[in-house]
Design an enzyme around this catalytic site. Structure first.
Site, short mmCIF file in Angstrom:
data_model
loop_
_atom_site.label_atom_id
_atom_site.label_comp_id
_atom_site.label_asym_id
_atom_site.label_seq_id
_atom_site.Cartn_x
_atom_site.Cartn_y
_atom_site.Cartn_z
N LYS A 1 -25.03 5.48 33.41
CA LYS A 1 -25.60 6.05 32.17
C LYS A 1 -26.98 5.43 31.87
CE LYS A 1 -24.19 4.30 28.01
NZ LYS A 1 -25.23 3.83 27.09
N ASN A 2 -27.04 4.09 31.90
CA ASN A 2 -28.26 3.43 31.44
C ASN A 2 -29.39 3.49 32.45
OD1 ASN A 2 -27.02 2.98 29.04
ND2 ASN A 2 -26.56 0.82 29.41
N CYS B 1 -27.46 0.01 13.97
CA CYS B 1 -26.31 0.72 14.52
C CYS B 1 -25.11 -0.20 14.46
CB CYS B 1 -26.58 1.24 15.93
SG CYS B 1 -26.49 -0.02 17.19
N ARG C 1 -30.90 -3.99 15.91
CA ARG C 1 -31.59 -3.49 17.10
C ARG C 1 -32.99 -2.94 16.85
NH1 ARG C 1 -27.40 -0.04 20.63
NH2 ARG C 1 -28.84 -0.55 22.30
N ASP D 1 -22.44 -5.73 27.80
CA ASP D 1 -21.68 -4.47 27.89
C ASP D 1 -20.31 -4.66 28.55
OD1 ASP D 1 -23.73 -3.14 26.66
OD2 ASP D 1 -24.57 -2.29 28.48
N ARG E 1 -19.45 9.10 25.14
CA ARG E 1 -20.90 8.88 25.26
C ARG E 1 -21.23 8.24 26.59
NH1 ARG E 1 -23.74 5.95 20.41
NH2 ARG E 1 -25.32 6.14 22.01
#
Ligand code: EPU
Length: 417
Positions: free
Chosen positions: A23-24, A117, A122, A305, A397
């Site tokens: 994803k990233n 968030c 952030r 993560d 997501r």
């Protein structure tokens, strides 16, 4: 009713499972489509909510995007807008990745300020400071960052802290700047290196990605490229913990073990049996994990993560562990939910003390962050009885078909809507 996952725990997972593309890495790679009028072809793009959000955002800016299975073609023949609207940025902070490319190619960008968030405030001050160093004029107007530049100019940028998307934004902007840019204190994450590989295939001149000093010699134009996105190291780590926490025997394939060295080292400390081959990791769960201490840090350190998923494993360890989170302020959301499943976890500031219990009990749980939600799924897989994980949209997501993958390994998990 929003989707939930129902898990009947206690089944040791067995079999082989392949990880998806990262994803990233996919998000900045798609945003790089804004840097050229020519098409980019991606051979593997995960089908995720965040990817769909990025696609929508790029389409509002003029992109034509075609998906054929895992292949995606992106072409921005003309940039037709310069606004990343609040409605998209507020659902996905990575929308800010269009800022650098838009200013560099189009000369202007208006990107909603992301605000806070679930995992912390952030800020994006380092992105803005770096762009200003490259000659962009930056203003904040009505909740939007407004950035303008006729042509960016190469500069020496030293970021005050290590930022992944900040490094990516600046690298993309500098690729089209006039002259040479040096980014010091750059993020060394594999996703940054993957983006540099793509940009270089498009004709950029970038050296040093993967180290703390990246040098970018600007070019006037970038062109077409075909790119294979790196595997998702966080999905890989999550699946490996799934094998370990259920006492199973799972081969996770399509991984780059070098990208998860710190994760594998911690799991070994916990007594998890690992066999590492060039593109796969076979995991065999211990009877009971051993406790350990871990502190998150930028790559190549232990990734934030993976912190929640490791905490879930340590919650079942034979002794006391300590987890320290240094990247985000509020990333222990899984802890209170794990406690509801029988864990003994106390958090104080950025540290969590975990006194291992022999088993978790199924319970209804929820979390407002992608990785915390993954941690709860892992707890549910190990627990006695039934667990219901709500707010599954967080998982969607960032994990492609997570429950299907777990089911293929024998997990009793299903989605209810
Ligand atoms: N920070 C600032 N100012 C900035 C930028 C960052 O103070 O201008 C701070 C952040 O608040 C945070 C730290 O620096 O405390 C690191 O943030 P970073 O910018 O590296 O995070 P990011 O680029 O926004 C990416 C991933 C995250 C991952 C972090 C850290 C993407 C799209 N997102 O975020 O992924 O946790 O790096 O590795 O690449 C996830 O996938 O679940 C996720 C949150």
């Amino acid at each position: 009713m929003p989707a939930r996952l129902l898990i009947e725990g206690g089944v040791p997972l067995r079999g082989t499972v392949a990880v998806s593309a990262a994803k990233n890495a996919a998000l900045p790679a798609l945003a790089a489509g804004l840097l050229t009028a020519e098409p980019l072809a991606f051979l593997n793009v995960p089908d995720l909510q965040d990817v769909r959000t990025m696609v929508r955002l790029l389409e509002t800016l003029g992109a034509r995007i075609q998906r054929d299975g895992v292949r995606v073609r992106v072409q921005v023949a003309h940039v037709v807008g310069d606004v990343a609207p609040y409605e998209l940025v507020s659902t996905m902070r990575a929308s800010v990745l269009v800022l650098g490319p838009l200013v560099a190619r189009h000369g202007s960008a208006r990107v909603a300020l992301p605000g806070g968030c679930a995992i912390g405030p952030r800020p994006i001050d380092q992105h803005l400071k770096g762009l200003a160093r490259l000659g962009a004029e930056i203003a904040i107007e009505n909740g939007y960052i407004v950035a303008r530049a006729s042509r960016l100019k190469g500069a020496h940028i030293a970021t005050d802290l290590v930022t992944v998307t900040g490094t990516e934004n600046l690298m993309m902007a500098a690729a089209l700047a006039q002259g040479t840019t040096v980014i010091e204190n750059a993020a060394r994450e594999p996703e940054v290196s993957d983006l540099a590989r793509l940009l270089n295939a498009m004709g950029a001149r970038i050296q040093g990605a993967g180290t703390a000093r990246i040098e970018i010699e600007g070019v006037t134009e970038l062109g077409t490229a075909t790119h294979t996105i790196i595997p998702d190291r966080i999905e890989a780590g999550t699946l490996i913990v799934a094998g370990a926490i259920t006492g199973g025997d799972v081969a996770v394939t399509g991984v780059v073990p070098d990208h998860i060295t710190a994760v594998l080292a911690k799991l070994e400390e916990c007594g998890v049996g690992l066999e590492v081959a060039p593109d796969r990791v076979r995991v065999r769960g211990p009877e009971r994990p051993r406790p350990t201490d871990v502190t998150t840090s930028p790559y190549p350190g232990f990734p934030t993560d993976m912190q929640a998923q490791l905490m879930t494993l340590l919650g079942l360890a034979d002794g006391q562990s300590r987890v320290t989170e240094t990247i985000f302020e509020n990333r222990f959301m899984q802890a209170a939910e794990l406690v509801r499943m029988g864990a003994r976890i106390e958090t104080e500031g950025s540290t969590a003390i975990i006194r291992g219990v022999p088993f978790y009990q199924g319970a209804p749980v929820m979390a407002s962050d992608l990785r915390a939600s993954a941690a709860l799924v892992l707890a549910g897989l190990a627990a006695r009885g039934a667990t219901e994980v709500s707010r599954v949209y967080h998982l969607d997501r960032g994990y492609e078909r997570l429950e299907a993958k777990l089911r293929s390994l024998g997990a009793h998990i299903e989605r209810r809507t």
